[in-house]
Write a protein that holds these residues in place. Structure first.
Motif, PDB file in Angstrom:
ATOM      1  N   LEU A 193       0.820  -1.219   0.000  1.00 45.44           N
ATOM      2  CA  LEU A 193       0.000   0.000   0.000  1.00 45.44           C
ATOM      3  C   LEU A 193       0.853   1.268   0.000  1.00 45.44           C
ATOM      4  N   THR A 194       2.087   1.145   0.438  1.00 49.35           N
ATOM      5  CA  THR A 194       2.979   2.297   0.480  1.00 49.35           C
ATOM      6  C   THR A 194       3.578   2.511  -0.908  1.00 49.35           C
ATOM      7  N   PRO A 195       3.403   3.685  -1.506  1.00 51.27           N
ATOM      8  CA  PRO A 195       3.936   3.930  -2.845  1.00 51.27           C
ATOM      9  C   PRO A 195       5.447   3.729  -2.902  1.00 51.27           C
ATOM     10  N   GLY A 196       5.890   3.111  -3.993  1.00 52.80           N
ATOM     11  CA  GLY A 196       7.312   2.875  -4.180  1.00 52.80           C
ATOM     12  C   GLY A 196       7.767   1.504  -3.721  1.00 52.80           C
ATOM     13  N   THR A 197       6.885   0.737  -3.087  1.00 53.80           N
ATOM     14  CA  THR A 197       7.239  -0.605  -2.636  1.00 53.80           C
ATOM     15  C   THR A 197       6.138  -1.579  -3.039  1.00 53.80           C
ATOM     16  N   LEU A 198       6.545  -2.817  -3.265  1.00 48.22           N
ATOM     17  CA  LEU A 198       5.595  -3.851  -3.656  1.00 48.22           C
ATOM     18  C   LEU A 198       6.084  -5.189  -3.123  1.00 48.22           C
ATOM     19  N   SER A 199       5.243  -5.869  -2.387  1.00 51.51           N
ATOM     20  CA  SER A 199       5.574  -7.212  -1.914  1.00 51.51           C
ATOM     21  C   SER A 199       5.424  -8.176  -3.079  1.00 51.51           C
ATOM     22  N   LEU A 200       6.464  -8.958  -3.321  1.00 54.07           N
ATOM     23  CA  LEU A 200       6.462  -9.858  -4.466  1.00 54.07           C
ATOM     24  C   LEU A 200       6.093 -11.281  -4.088  1.00 54.07           C
ATOM     25  N   ASP A 201       6.747 -11.820  -3.064  1.00 52.94           N
ATOM     26  CA  ASP A 201       6.562 -13.228  -2.747  1.00 52.94           C
ATOM     27  C   ASP A 201       7.020 -13.500  -1.320  1.00 52.94           C
ATOM     28  N   VAL A 202       6.538 -14.618  -0.787  1.00 52.22           N
ATOM     29  CA  VAL A 202       6.980 -15.121   0.506  1.00 52.22           C
ATOM     30  C   VAL A 202       7.615 -16.478   0.240  1.00 52.22           C
ATOM     31  N   SER A 203       8.742 -16.741   0.884  1.00 52.86           N
ATOM     32  CA  SER A 203       9.414 -18.018   0.679  1.00 52.86           C
ATOM     33  C   SER A 203       8.524 -19.163   1.153  1.00 52.86           C
ATOM     34  N   ASP A 204       8.814 -20.371   0.672  1.00 53.66           N
ATOM     35  CA  ASP A 204       8.003 -21.539   1.017  1.00 53.66           C
ATOM     36  C   ASP A 204       8.003 -21.829   2.520  1.00 53.66           C
ATOM     37  N   ASP A 205       9.128 -21.531   3.185  1.00 50.34           N
ATOM     38  CA  ASP A 205       9.200 -21.769   4.635  1.00 50.34           C
ATOM     39  C   ASP A 205       8.666 -20.584   5.448  1.00 50.34           C
ATOM     40  N   ARG A 206       8.180 -19.544   4.773  1.00 44.18           N
ATOM     41  CA  ARG A 206       7.562 -18.355   5.378  1.00 44.18           C
ATOM     42  C   ARG A 206       8.518 -17.604   6.302  1.00 44.18           C
ATOM     43  N   LYS A 207       9.789 -17.604   5.970  1.00 41.44           N
ATOM     44  CA  LYS A 207      10.788 -16.900   6.776  1.00 41.44           C
ATOM     45  C   LYS A 207      11.336 -15.666   6.066  1.00 41.44           C
ATOM     46  N   VAL A 208      11.008 -15.500   4.773  1.00 36.35           N
ATOM     47  CA  VAL A 208      11.548 -14.395   3.991  1.00 36.35           C
ATOM     48  C   VAL A 208      10.443 -13.789   3.129  1.00 36.35           C
ATOM     49  N   LEU A 209      10.423 -12.460   3.084  1.00 39.18           N
ATOM     50  CA  LEU A 209       9.507 -11.721   2.216  1.00 39.18           C
ATOM     51  C   LEU A 209      10.348 -10.978   1.188  1.00 39.18           C
ATOM     52  N   TYR A 210       9.994 -11.128  -0.081  1.00 45.74           N
ATOM     53  CA  TYR A 210      10.700 -10.432  -1.154  1.00 45.74           C
ATOM     54  C   TYR A 210       9.920  -9.184  -1.519  1.00 45.74           C
ATOM     55  N   VAL A 211      10.615  -8.042  -1.498  1.00 43.25           N
ATOM     56  CA  VAL A 211       9.981  -6.744  -1.732  1.00 43.25           C
ATOM     57  C   VAL A 211      10.732  -6.019  -2.839  1.00 43.25           C
ATOM     58  N   HIS A 212       9.973  -5.476  -3.803  1.00 43.38           N
ATOM     59  CA  HIS A 212      10.557  -4.596  -4.816  1.00 43.38           C
ATOM     60  C   HIS A 212      10.361  -3.171  -4.329  1.00 43.38           C
ATOM     61  N   ALA A 213      11.447  -2.396  -4.357  1.00 43.65           N
ATOM     62  CA  ALA A 213      11.379  -1.007  -3.907  1.00 43.65           C
ATOM     63  C   ALA A 213      12.006  -0.098  -4.957  1.00 43.65           C
ATOM     64  N   MET A 214      11.462   1.091  -5.082  1.00 44.44           N
ATOM     65  CA  MET A 214      11.992   2.064  -6.039  1.00 44.44           C
ATOM     66  C   MET A 214      13.254   2.740  -5.522  1.00 44.44           C
ATOM     67  N   TYR A 215      13.385   2.852  -4.205  1.00 45.75           N
ATOM     68  CA  TYR A 215      14.503   3.588  -3.620  1.00 45.75           C
ATOM     69  C   TYR A 215      15.259   2.685  -2.652  1.00 45.75           C
ATOM     70  N   VAL A 216      16.262   1.981  -3.176  1.00 41.72           N
ATOM     71  CA  VAL A 216      17.088   1.106  -2.341  1.00 41.72           C
ATOM     72  C   VAL A 216      18.519   1.628  -2.415  1.00 41.72           C
ATOM     73  N   ASN A 217      18.801   2.651  -1.631  1.00 41.86           N
ATOM     74  CA  ASN A 217      20.160   3.193  -1.583  1.00 41.86           C
ATOM     75  C   ASN A 217      21.064   2.293  -0.750  1.00 41.86           C
ATOM     76  N   ASP A 218      20.517   1.773   0.338  1.00 37.51           N
ATOM     77  CA  ASP A 218      21.257   0.880   1.225  1.00 37.51           C
ATOM     78  C   ASP A 218      20.319  -0.255   1.633  1.00 37.51           C
ATOM     79  N   ARG A 219      20.633  -1.470   1.220  1.00 33.35           N
ATOM     80  CA  ARG A 219      19.763  -2.621   1.494  1.00 33.35           C
ATOM     81  C   ARG A 219      19.562  -2.847   2.992  1.00 33.35           C
ATOM     82  N   GLU A 220      20.620  -2.755   3.758  1.00 33.36           N
ATOM     83  CA  GLU A 220      20.531  -3.004   5.204  1.00 33.36           C
ATOM     84  C   GLU A 220      19.645  -1.967   5.891  1.00 33.36           C
ATOM     85  N   GLU A 221      19.757  -0.733   5.456  1.00 30.19           N
ATOM     86  CA  GLU A 221      18.917   0.330   6.017  1.00 30.19           C
ATOM     87  C   GLU A 221      17.451   0.119   5.639  1.00 30.19           C
ATOM     88  N   PHE A 222      17.209  -0.303   4.402  1.00 29.05           N
ATOM     89  CA  PHE A 222      15.843  -0.583   3.956  1.00 29.05           C
ATOM     90  C   PHE A 222      15.232  -1.716   4.779  1.00 29.05           C
TER      91      PHE A 222
END
Length: 159
Positions: free
Chosen positions: A113-142
């Motif tokens: 719902l937040t502009p600039g980000t989109l949830s893509l998928d959840v891993s099969d074990d439900r421990k990881v969420l994959y997110v596409h973001a428009m502004y990823v300057n620093d992955r760790e900070e994101f």
């Protein structure tokens, strides 16, 4: 127990609106807050306190989400109207502390719902969420922003 307290709070709010004779949203909200404090003062059972901690956290979460929503809208709008683009798109792998389907679904939807980000998928074990973001300057900070913002506040409400 939480449902009973919430329904009592709503009923007292409606009684307040009926007694005052002013049928406005502001008066209802005032009645809700007033009845919340009355129920809190008269509460003697320790198990009932969960309601009194969850409602303020829920209100705080809603305000936090609105702030993040406005901030993201301004950032995307600024990037669209300026000639230079500041986008650094990327797909980020976010480790999840959320365990239940409800928690993961709510988190993924709030991110989408937040502009600039989109949830893509959840891993099969439900421990990881994959997110596409428009502004990823620093992955760790994101990742830290998502974990300490949306996920932390969401888990405080749902658990």
């Amino acid at each position: 127990m939480i449902k009973a307290k919430f329904l009592s709070n709503l009923l007292l709010s409606l009684i307040w609106v009926a007694i005052t004779g002013t049928f406005t949203v502001q008066n209802f909200v005032f009645g809700f807050i007033l009845s919340f404090f009355l129920l809190w003062i008269t509460s003697t059972n320790r198990r009932e306190n969960k309601y009194f901690t969850r409602i303020p956290k829920l209100i705080g979460f809603i305000l936090f989400f609105l702030y993040e929503l406005i901030k993201a809208n301004v950032e995307v709008a600024y990037d669209v109207i300026t000639p230079k683009h500041f986008m650094k798109p990327g797909i980020v792998k976010i480790p999840l502390d959320a365990k239940s389907d409800l928690e993961i679904t709510l988190l993924a939807n709030l991110i989408s719902l937040t502009p600039g980000t989109l949830s893509l998928d959840v891993s099969d074990d439900r421990k990881v969420l994959y997110v596409h973001a428009m502004y990823v300057n620093d992955r760790e900070e994101f990742i830290a922003d998502i974990k300490n913002g949306f996920e932390k506040r969401l888990l405080e409400i749902t658990r």
